[in-house]
Design a protein around this motif. Sequence first.
Motif, PDB file in Angstrom:
ATOM      1  N   SER A  71     122.050   6.340 -13.210  1.00 48.07           N
ATOM      2  CA  SER A  71     122.186   5.627 -11.932  1.00 48.07           C
ATOM      3  C   SER A  71     123.563   4.977 -11.795  1.00 48.07           C
ATOM      4  O   SER A  71     124.169   5.017 -10.728  1.00 48.07           O
ATOM      5  N   GLU A  74     126.254   7.789 -11.378  1.00 46.36           N
ATOM      6  CA  GLU A  74     126.196   8.383 -10.036  1.00 46.36           C
ATOM      7  C   GLU A  74     126.882   7.500  -9.006  1.00 46.36           C
ATOM      8  O   GLU A  74     127.463   7.999  -8.049  1.00 46.36           O
ATOM      9  N   ILE A 146     127.473  13.962 -14.850  1.00 47.99           N
ATOM     10  CA  ILE A 146     126.179  13.720 -14.229  1.00 47.99           C
ATOM     11  C   ILE A 146     125.373  15.013 -14.167  1.00 47.99           C
ATOM     12  O   ILE A 146     124.180  15.038 -14.480  1.00 47.99           O
TER      13      ILE A 146
END
Length: 159
Positions: A71, A74, A146
């Motif tokens: 998270s 990102e 990612i």
Amino acid sequence: MGEQLPFDRLIQAMDQWAQRTGQEVFAQVGHSDFKPCYIQYKPFLDQAEFGQKMEAAQLIVAHAGMGTIISALERGKPLVVMPRKASLGEHRNEHQSATASRFAALGHVWVVDDEQGLGEALAFFLTGGEPDRSQITRIEPSAELIQAIREFIRSVGHQ
């Protein structure tokens, strides 16, 4: 702090840091028995609220859980992780140290082992001073990282 086990050591360290610095801190504390006095907190956040808090944060401090790491990456947020230690009863094994070490080796997170290292990392962001680089590795998120993490998680989930 995740949804499984308490991580009072990190919550207490952040609460003490907020007391010393007067900085605003919000924490999802999970199943913690420790009740912070100087930080705002909730036991758990739903996905939407978690996303909002992540977006609003200048810096993320967390355990070395994959959900939080992904998270933060990102969103391009600086991330300091303090792995839970099985030797202190914070987890069932030392996998968080292994996860943190791998991300540190890639140069994507700042890893701290204890409250002193955490204080040094936070001082860096607060004052612009240089923390002890032997304990901390700076985040440099990329789309490739990612994607690689997502592919790894999908492959593990299908075994």
